[in-house]
Write an enzyme that holds these catalytic residues in place. Structure first.
Site, PDB file in Angstrom:
ATOM      1  N   GLY A  20     -27.287 -52.279 -92.285  1.00  0.00           N
ATOM      2  CA  GLY A  20     -26.849 -51.347 -90.430  1.00  0.00           C
ATOM      3  C   GLY A  20     -28.421 -51.743 -90.676  1.00  0.00           C
ATOM      4  O   GLY A  20     -29.548 -52.494 -91.800  1.00  0.00           O
TER       5      GLY A  20
ATOM      6  N   GLY B  24     -31.362 -50.802 -91.543  1.00  0.00           N
ATOM      7  CA  GLY B  24     -32.251 -49.815 -92.585  1.00  0.00           C
ATOM      8  C   GLY B  24     -33.358 -49.770 -92.386  1.00  0.00           C
ATOM      9  O   GLY B  24     -33.672 -48.658 -92.617  1.00  0.00           O
ATOM     10  N   ARG B  25     -34.243 -50.045 -91.308  1.00  0.00           N
ATOM     11  CA  ARG B  25     -35.581 -49.480 -91.201  1.00  0.00           C
ATOM     12  C   ARG B  25     -35.617 -50.218 -89.685  1.00  0.00           C
ATOM     13  O   ARG B  25     -37.327 -50.857 -89.635  1.00  0.00           O
ATOM     14  CB  ARG B  25     -36.229 -51.191 -91.994  1.00  0.00           C
ATOM     15  CG  ARG B  25     -35.506 -52.264 -91.303  1.00  0.00           C
ATOM     16  CD  ARG B  25     -36.983 -53.147 -92.001  1.00  0.00           C
ATOM     17  NE  ARG B  25     -36.620 -54.311 -92.005  1.00  0.00           N
ATOM     18  CZ  ARG B  25     -37.198 -55.420 -92.196  1.00  0.00           C
ATOM     19  NH1 ARG B  25     -38.399 -55.370 -92.355  1.00  0.00           N
ATOM     20  NH2 ARG B  25     -36.476 -56.943 -92.832  1.00  0.00           N
TER      21      ARG B  25
ATOM     22  N   ASP C 282     -34.245 -62.128 -85.536  1.00  0.00           N
ATOM     23  CA  ASP C 282     -34.723 -62.034 -86.791  1.00  0.00           C
ATOM     24  C   ASP C 282     -35.938 -63.469 -87.465  1.00  0.00           C
ATOM     25  O   ASP C 282     -35.690 -64.102 -87.431  1.00  0.00           O
ATOM     26  CB  ASP C 282     -33.129 -61.747 -87.717  1.00  0.00           C
ATOM     27  CG  ASP C 282     -33.864 -61.343 -88.886  1.00  0.00           C
ATOM     28  OD1 ASP C 282     -34.639 -61.864 -89.455  1.00  0.00           O
ATOM     29  OD2 ASP C 282     -33.333 -60.606 -89.753  1.00  0.00           O
TER      30      ASP C 282
ATOM     31  N   ASP D 239     -25.199 -61.317 -89.214  1.00  0.00           N
ATOM     32  CA  ASP D 239     -26.148 -59.941 -89.218  1.00  0.00           C
ATOM     33  C   ASP D 239     -26.915 -60.826 -88.445  1.00  0.00           C
ATOM     34  O   ASP D 239     -27.655 -59.800 -87.813  1.00  0.00           O
ATOM     35  CB  ASP D 239     -26.233 -59.383 -90.207  1.00  0.00           C
ATOM     36  CG  ASP D 239     -27.472 -59.633 -91.190  1.00  0.00           C
ATOM     37  OD1 ASP D 239     -27.191 -60.513 -91.933  1.00  0.00           O
ATOM     38  OD2 ASP D 239     -27.775 -58.989 -91.901  1.00  0.00           O
ATOM     39  N   ASN D 240     -27.708 -61.827 -88.220  1.00  0.00           N
ATOM     40  CA  ASN D 240     -28.635 -62.349 -87.824  1.00  0.00           C
ATOM     41  C   ASN D 240     -28.265 -62.793 -86.401  1.00  0.00           C
ATOM     42  O   ASN D 240     -29.235 -64.155 -85.666  1.00  0.00           O
ATOM     43  CB  ASN D 240     -29.835 -62.872 -88.678  1.00  0.00           C
ATOM     44  CG  ASN D 240     -30.588 -61.751 -89.817  1.00  0.00           C
ATOM     45  OD1 ASN D 240     -30.090 -61.139 -88.727  1.00  0.00           O
ATOM     46  ND2 ASN D 240     -30.820 -62.327 -90.849  1.00  0.00           N
TER      47      ASN D 240
ATOM     48  N   LYS E 278     -38.908 -51.451 -85.343  1.00  0.00           N
ATOM     49  CA  LYS E 278     -38.569 -51.978 -86.179  1.00  0.00           C
ATOM     50  C   LYS E 278     -39.880 -51.775 -87.381  1.00  0.00           C
ATOM     51  O   LYS E 278     -40.552 -52.314 -86.903  1.00  0.00           O
ATOM     52  CB  LYS E 278     -38.663 -53.728 -86.573  1.00  0.00           C
ATOM     53  CG  LYS E 278     -37.795 -54.171 -87.691  1.00  0.00           C
ATOM     54  CD  LYS E 278     -37.369 -56.212 -86.912  1.00  0.00           C
ATOM     55  CE  LYS E 278     -37.549 -56.772 -88.388  1.00  0.00           C
ATOM     56  NZ  LYS E 278     -37.448 -58.061 -87.698  1.00  0.00           N
TER      57      LYS E 278
ATOM     58  N   ARG F 262     -39.265 -53.999 -80.150  1.00  0.00           N
ATOM     59  CA  ARG F 262     -38.277 -55.327 -79.250  1.00  0.00           C
ATOM     60  C   ARG F 262     -37.181 -54.643 -78.904  1.00  0.00           C
ATOM     61  O   ARG F 262     -36.788 -54.149 -78.329  1.00  0.00           O
ATOM     62  CB  ARG F 262     -37.731 -55.066 -81.395  1.00  0.00           C
ATOM     63  CG  ARG F 262     -36.479 -56.963 -81.178  1.00  0.00           C
ATOM     64  CD  ARG F 262     -36.014 -57.397 -82.421  1.00  0.00           C
ATOM     65  NE  ARG F 262     -35.570 -57.204 -83.336  1.00  0.00           N
ATOM     66  CZ  ARG F 262     -34.844 -57.236 -84.130  1.00  0.00           C
ATOM     67  NH1 ARG F 262     -35.038 -57.820 -84.592  1.00  0.00           N
ATOM     68  NH2 ARG F 262     -34.074 -56.442 -84.782  1.00  0.00           N
TER      69      ARG F 262
ATOM     70  N   ASP G 156     -37.453 -49.569 -98.438  1.00  0.00           N
ATOM     71  CA  ASP G 156     -38.397 -48.075 -97.567  1.00  0.00           C
ATOM     72  C   ASP G 156     -38.214 -48.337 -96.364  1.00  0.00           C
ATOM     73  O   ASP G 156     -39.382 -47.319 -95.753  1.00  0.00           O
ATOM     74  CB  ASP G 156     -39.752 -48.074 -98.084  1.00  0.00           C
ATOM     75  CG  ASP G 156     -40.658 -50.163 -97.582  1.00  0.00           C
ATOM     76  OD1 ASP G 156     -39.207 -50.165 -96.471  1.00  0.00           O
ATOM     77  OD2 ASP G 156     -41.534 -50.245 -97.926  1.00  0.00           O
TER      78      ASP G 156
HETATM   79  P1  AMP Z   1     -33.100 -58.909 -92.777  1.00  0.00           P
HETATM   80  O1  AMP Z   1     -33.499 -59.421 -93.783  1.00  0.00           O
HETATM   81  O2  AMP Z   1     -34.107 -58.368 -92.092  1.00  0.00           O
HETATM   82  O3  AMP Z   1     -31.970 -59.574 -91.670  1.00  0.00           O
HETATM   83  O4  AMP Z   1     -32.170 -57.185 -93.200  1.00  0.00           O
HETATM   84  C1  AMP Z   1     -31.325 -57.524 -93.996  1.00  0.00           C
HETATM   85  C2  AMP Z   1     -30.783 -56.627 -93.937  1.00  0.00           C
HETATM   86  O5  AMP Z   1     -31.967 -55.413 -95.029  1.00  0.00           O
HETATM   87  C3  AMP Z   1     -30.510 -55.256 -92.660  1.00  0.00           C
HETATM   88  O6  AMP Z   1     -29.969 -54.477 -93.217  1.00  0.00           O
HETATM   89  C4  AMP Z   1     -32.333 -54.487 -92.692  1.00  0.00           C
HETATM   90  O7  AMP Z   1     -31.807 -53.169 -91.859  1.00  0.00           O
HETATM   91  C5  AMP Z   1     -32.424 -54.394 -94.538  1.00  0.00           C
HETATM   92  N1  AMP Z   1     -33.802 -53.883 -94.847  1.00  0.00           N
HETATM   93  C6  AMP Z   1     -34.845 -55.269 -94.783  1.00  0.00           C
HETATM   94  N2  AMP Z   1     -35.621 -54.383 -95.197  1.00  0.00           N
HETATM   95  C7  AMP Z   1     -35.339 -53.170 -95.599  1.00  0.00           C
HETATM   96  C8  AMP Z   1     -36.560 -52.145 -95.803  1.00  0.00           C
HETATM   97  N3  AMP Z   1     -37.447 -52.844 -96.336  1.00  0.00           N
HETATM   98  N4  AMP Z   1     -36.320 -50.738 -95.718  1.00  0.00           N
HETATM   99  C9  AMP Z   1     -34.427 -50.650 -95.917  1.00  0.00           C
HETATM  100  N5  AMP Z   1     -33.886 -51.796 -95.237  1.00  0.00           N
HETATM  101  C10 AMP Z   1     -33.769 -52.869 -95.422  1.00  0.00           C
HETATM  102 MG    MG Z   2     -31.045 -59.193 -89.990  1.00  0.00          MG
END
Ligand code: AMP
Ligand code: MG
Length: 494
Positions: free
Chosen positions: A90, A92-93, A262, A252-253, A113, A176, A125
């Site tokens: 989901g 997450g940030r 992404d 998810d991307n 973001k 974004r 975090d």
């Molecule tokens: P991404 O690699 O950006 O596609 O992220 C993959 C997943 O990890 C997604 O669900 C993001 O929301 C979560 N995520 C990535 N970085 C963080 C972070 N620093 N804190 C919390 N969730 C994260």
């Molecule tokens: Mg992503």
């Protein structure tokens, strides 16, 4: 006065209810500063641009205040990541501030973001380091200027706080903009839970928002799948034509609206190598340049899987329908790729003579390690009217190994009676000279992170806004990396 004051931020996705998202405010940061706001995009989105750099806007872009009519949410999804299933992901940030409508009636998400933890942060975090924020700003805006469907960057700020990665790094937040943030993985989340009602709500929402034509079809969900398949096939063909490697094509991307999303470990190739991989975590080359179409197809098969229960009561019948839509992928990708590559060589349409011409060219380029972007540009210059200043010249002479091929190409142009001026125009419009090269991005990130100096960032963003016109004063941004500048791997930077 803030950028959103004259706008009603809408919340149609939030209105879908609980299972799709959770209300979530951004977490304030200590001491934000504004890096850049994208005026052209703000205008396009119909936002108030009078005081773009006001302290009030900074507070919004930093998540320290929310626009007066915003009800921010974090959305839920799942994904196949590097082929492995992850049932619960989901935002997450990130938080979605709301949706804006352009003068043309188009709806766009506005998302922060790097805005703090959410229920989907797991052990993260909720923050983003400055480097990835700058990378996403630079590359997504460059993609837009190249005419490739993409999410956009409305603003970037520093937080005045540090994030802990391999070392302590300055934090940043990107604002974004996307046609929507609904991912293949959003469908997968509900499908995996067996919540067919939610899959249907989501599918109906996506049809209304992105593919209203599907409504008129006797089989709207099969049509929906077909539209998403076509959008992804065309998108990946465009990536291929400009030498772009996404690097993290997890489900998810992949947005169902067909925009690139992404910009983690993404990169443009310098020297042409179809096996090229950049991402430091892609140890098996799953997301290599030449695998991108196959992976796109694989990802779409998961969307198809999620939509099956909506297509027919009988599973066998549903599978047959889904396969009908999925099987279009290769043909659409191939046709689009051939057309784009033909245009790069000055041909308005692909043909049986043109196809072998560019496969021969690519083979020599791979053998000789020719720069992908500048080779096509040097070829473009071969047809430039005499006396134009807009040629690469000494910056990138055509590789000597291409002399034989060059003659063949000129012969085919002559045989097909193609006017050089017309071919030149087509090539100049399809062969960029300025692309976001990794070594440039790396230099920008280093200066910003180490010295808090954004001069190079602004310069690079400005140069990349006009990718198709060569300007000698900006030659340094066009040239390939010297051996000592070459970036061998990119990092997700999460
Ligand atoms: P991404 O690699 O950006 O596609 O992220 C993959 C997943 O990890 C997604 O669900 C993001 O929301 C979560 N995520 C990535 N970085 C963080 C972070 N620093 N804190 C919390 N969730 C994260
Ligand atoms: Mg992503």
């Amino acid at each position: 006065m803030t950028i959103f004051d004259a706008t009603t931020l809408q919340a149609t996705y939030r209105q879908l209810g609980e299972p799709f998202s959770t209300d979530q405010l951004p977490t304030p940061v200590a001491n934000p500063t504004l890096i850049r706001v994208n005026r052209a995009l703000a205008e396009q989105l119909n936002l108030s641009v009078d005081e773009l750099e006001s302290p009030e806007n900074l507070q919004i872009f930093a998540g320290n205040s929310v626009p007066h009519n915003s009800q921010p949410i974090a959305t839920v999804y799942a994904a196949h990541q590097f082929g492995g299933w992850n049932p619960q992901l989901g935002d997450g940030r990130a938080v979605l501030l709301g949706e804006v409508i352009t003068q043309d009636g188009l709806r766009y998400d506005v998302q922060l973001k790097g805005s703090g933890q959410t229920p989907y942060s797991r052990r993260g975090d909720g923050r983003s380091a400055l480097g990835p924020v700058l990378r996403e700003y630079i590359v997504s805006e460059a993609m837009a200027a190249l005419g490739i469907p993409t999410t956009r960057a409305l603003a970037a700020v520093t937080t005045g706080e540090q994030v802990v990665r391999e070392s302590f790094l300055p934090g940043g937040i990107l604002t974004r903009v996307a046609s929507s943030h609904i991912r293949i993985g959003t469908f997968q989340f509900f499908s995996a839970q067996g919540d067919i009602d939610a899959v249907k709500v989501l599918a109906d929402y996506v049809i209304d928002r992105h593919y209203p034509q599907a409504r008129d079809n006797t089989e709207p969900y099969k049509a929906l799948l077909g539209y998403v398949v076509a959008a992804q096939a065309r998108l990946i063909a465009q990536w291929m034509s400009i030498g772009f490697i996404h690097g993290v094509m997890n489900t998810d991307n992949m947005l169902v609206c067909g925009e690139t999303v992404d910009y983690g470990p993404c990169a443009f190739m310098d020297a042409y190598n179809p096996q090229k991989v950049f991402s430091s975590i892609d140890t098996h080359g799953r997301y290599a340049y030449s695998n991108q179409a196959d992976i796109g197809h694989w990802n779409l098969s998961w969307l198809a899987q999620a939509l099956l229960p909506l297509m027919a009561e009988e599973e066998a019948e549903a599978i047959k329908k889904a396969q009908g839509s999925l099987s279009q992928f290769s043909a659409i990708f191939g046709e689009h790729y051939q057309t784009l590559m033909a245009a790069k060589l000055g041909f308005a349409t692909p043909s049986a003579t043109v196809t072998p011409l560019f496969s021969d060219l690519l083979e020599i380029m791979a053998q000789q390690g020719c720069d992908y972007t500048l080779t096509f540009r040097a070829l473009t210059d071969q047809l430039a009217p005499k006396g134009t200043g807009d040629v690469l010249g000494e910056l990138y002479p055509l590789h000597p190994a291409l002399q034989g091929w060059l003659k063949e190409w000129l012969d085919v142009l002559a045989e097909e009676n193609i006017d050089h001026a017309v071919a030149h125009q087509l090539m100049a419009n399809n062969n960029p000279v300025f692309i976001p090269r990794n070594h440039q991005i790396e230099a920008v990130i280093n200066e910003a992170t180490r010295d808090n100096d954004f001069t190079r960032f602004h310069k690079l963003v400005d140069v990349l806004a006009k990718p198709f016109v060569y300007r000698e004063v900006d030659a340094d941004f066009a040239r390939p990396p010297r051996p000592d500048e070459e970036v061998l791997a990119t990092f997700c930077g999460t």
